[in-house]
Design a protein around this motif. Structure first.
Motif, short mmCIF file in Angstrom:
data_model
loop_
_atom_site.label_atom_id
_atom_site.label_comp_id
_atom_site.label_asym_id
_atom_site.label_seq_id
_atom_site.Cartn_x
_atom_site.Cartn_y
_atom_site.Cartn_z
N ARG A 219 0.92 4.35 -2.97
CA ARG A 219 0.32 5.44 -2.64
C ARG A 219 1.23 6.46 -3.52
O ARG A 219 1.05 7.35 -3.99
CB ARG A 219 0.61 5.82 -1.17
CG ARG A 219 -0.62 5.32 -0.55
CD ARG A 219 -0.12 5.47 1.17
NE ARG A 219 0.45 6.85 1.48
CZ ARG A 219 -0.12 7.76 2.17
NH1 ARG A 219 -1.33 7.76 2.25
NH2 ARG A 219 0.68 8.89 2.46
N ALA A 220 2.57 5.86 -3.55
CA ALA A 220 3.68 6.77 -4.46
C ALA A 220 3.37 6.67 -5.97
O ALA A 220 3.76 7.54 -6.68
CB ALA A 220 5.04 6.00 -4.29
N GLU A 221 2.39 5.74 -6.51
CA GLU A 221 2.01 5.71 -7.80
C GLU A 221 0.87 6.62 -8.01
O GLU A 221 0.29 6.94 -9.22
CB GLU A 221 1.48 4.43 -8.34
CG GLU A 221 2.83 3.50 -8.13
CD GLU A 221 3.66 3.51 -9.24
OE1 GLU A 221 3.71 4.35 -10.14
OE2 GLU A 221 4.98 3.26 -9.01
N ARG A 222 0.28 7.36 -7.14
CA ARG A 222 -0.84 8.29 -7.24
C ARG A 222 -2.12 7.72 -8.05
O ARG A 222 -2.33 8.19 -8.98
CB ARG A 222 -0.37 9.51 -7.56
CG ARG A 222 0.78 10.18 -6.86
CD ARG A 222 1.05 11.44 -7.38
NE ARG A 222 0.22 12.50 -7.28
CZ ARG A 222 0.01 13.20 -6.29
NH1 ARG A 222 0.69 13.13 -5.20
NH2 ARG A 222 -0.84 14.02 -6.54
N TRP B 54 -11.29 3.36 -3.01
CA TRP B 54 -10.76 1.84 -2.98
C TRP B 54 -12.03 1.03 -2.80
O TRP B 54 -12.79 1.36 -2.04
CB TRP B 54 -9.74 1.56 -2.28
CG TRP B 54 -9.89 1.48 -0.70
CD1 TRP B 54 -9.82 2.49 0.06
CD2 TRP B 54 -10.49 0.56 0.24
NE1 TRP B 54 -10.11 2.34 1.50
CE2 TRP B 54 -10.56 0.98 1.48
CE3 TRP B 54 -10.83 -1.04 0.05
CZ2 TRP B 54 -11.21 0.00 2.60
CZ3 TRP B 54 -11.48 -1.81 0.87
CH2 TRP B 54 -11.26 -1.14 2.16
N ARG C 136 -5.50 3.80 4.03
CA ARG C 136 -4.26 4.85 3.91
C ARG C 136 -4.07 5.40 2.58
O ARG C 136 -3.37 6.36 2.23
CB ARG C 136 -3.02 4.23 4.46
CG ARG C 136 -3.02 3.74 5.85
CD ARG C 136 -1.72 2.82 6.14
NE ARG C 136 -1.67 2.19 7.53
CZ ARG C 136 -1.14 1.42 7.91
NH1 ARG C 136 -0.05 0.94 7.12
NH2 ARG C 136 -0.91 0.92 9.19
N LEU C 137 -4.94 4.66 1.50
CA LEU C 137 -4.68 5.31 0.24
C LEU C 137 -5.30 6.48 -0.02
O LEU C 137 -6.43 6.70 0.77
CB LEU C 137 -5.52 4.15 -0.73
CG LEU C 137 -4.60 2.67 -0.83
CD1 LEU C 137 -5.88 1.71 -1.34
CD2 LEU C 137 -3.57 2.79 -1.62
N GLU C 138 -4.84 7.32 -0.72
CA GLU C 138 -5.23 8.86 -0.82
C GLU C 138 -6.30 8.97 -2.25
O GLU C 138 -6.27 9.70 -2.91
CB GLU C 138 -4.43 9.59 -1.09
CG GLU C 138 -3.63 9.62 0.04
CD GLU C 138 -2.33 10.65 0.12
OE1 GLU C 138 -1.73 10.83 -1.06
OE2 GLU C 138 -1.67 11.13 1.11
N CYS C 139 -7.19 7.66 -2.32
CA CYS C 139 -8.09 7.61 -3.58
C CYS C 139 -9.19 6.91 -3.10
O CYS C 139 -9.12 5.86 -2.22
CB CYS C 139 -7.43 7.14 -4.69
SG CYS C 139 -6.79 5.37 -4.57
N VAL D 128 0.84 -1.25 0.04
CA VAL D 128 0.02 0.01 -0.06
C VAL D 128 0.96 1.13 -0.05
O VAL D 128 0.52 2.23 -0.70
CB VAL D 128 -0.89 0.14 1.09
CG1 VAL D 128 -1.65 1.56 1.33
CG2 VAL D 128 -2.03 -1.05 0.74
N ALA D 129 1.80 1.16 0.67
CA ALA D 129 2.78 2.39 0.76
C ALA D 129 3.49 2.68 -0.73
O ALA D 129 3.70 3.73 -1.18
CB ALA D 129 3.99 2.24 1.54
#
Length: 244
Positions: A36-39, A72, A67-70, A32-33
């Motif tokens: 996240r970096a792949e946006r 899911w 924790r994802l900023e989108c 998941v970390a």
């Protein structure tokens, strides 16, 4: 539009539980970390979220995936208890991806490792496809093609011929994402109106050895995820792995 597929987390109620080759919860956190970096604009988890079918395992998954900023989404696999999943977060059948749609097909069969849609689910899928002509991805847990491993092919989608027959008129169906096989995979089904691509995904935990007649772990491979970039009616997809 960037979609990321995760699959086969196989979490336990015990956060420190081991799999055959690692620690599922820790590995999901690392995946998941990296995601996240792949946006991504959206993330889909294509089944087998749990290994022990406990409410606590889904709570662990929800905590980490949140924790994802989108947005899911998730669906059930043969190891899952979908009622427990729905108690925590809904399972969506139709996901809006802007110019694209993502349709979920439930292949779960009670008490069995193999998958099956059945006439009723296929009929419902056809109805949903008839309502919208946007380019479409399907996502399901069980692969609708043989993947070249005898033991996995035995527990794949049993009524895949009926699925392909139902999909034949729908030119908007471009590709199918599947879980279950714990490995990168790309195949294609040729239909009279063209071809549909089928993509498998690494597990966030143990990887299965490709081409093995019997069950085998690929200890040289690493957890990963699939990225799908959607552009008008075209797409680009690839696998990313993480270092442990």
């Amino acid at each position: 539009m960037r979609l990321v597929q995760l699959s086969d987390c196989h979490l336990h109620a015990d956060p420190d539980a081991r799999s055959r080759a690692g620690f599922p919860l820790r590995q999901l956190e690392s995946v998941v970390a990296a995601v996240r970096a792949e946006r991504p604009d959206a993330v889909i988890v294509s089944g087998d979220v749990s290994q022990d079918e406990t409410a606590a395992s889904y709570q662990h998954a929800h905590r980490v995936l949140s924790r994802l900023e989108c947005p899911w989404f998730w669906l059930g696999g043969n190891h899952d208890q979908q009622d427990l999943m729905r108690d925590i977060k809904a399972i969506h059948d139709d996901i809006d991806l802007g110019d694209w749609r993502l349709l979920v097909a439930d292949t779960w069969v009670k008490g069995h490792a193999h998958g099956e849609l059945g006439a009723e689910r296929i009929e419902a899928l056809v109805e949903r496809l008839s309502q919208d002509e946007r380019p479409t991805l399907l996502v399901m847990h069980h692969p609708p093609l043989p993947v070249g491993s005898a033991w996995l092919d035995e527990i794949g989608l049993k009524d895949r011929d009926a699925l392909w027959q139902a999909l034949a008129p729908f030119t908007q169906v471009k590709a199918i994402l599947c879980g279950h096989i714990h490995q990168a995979f790309a195949g294609r089904q040729r239909l009279e109106r063209g071809e549909v691509m089928v993509y498998g995904c690494p597990s966030t935990t143990d990887q299965f050895l490709a081409g093995s007649d019997g069950f085998a772990i690929d200890e040289a491979s690493r957890p990963g995820f699939r990225i799908v970039d959607l552009r008008s009616d075209e797409w680009l997809t690839w696998i990313e792995r993480i270092d442990l």
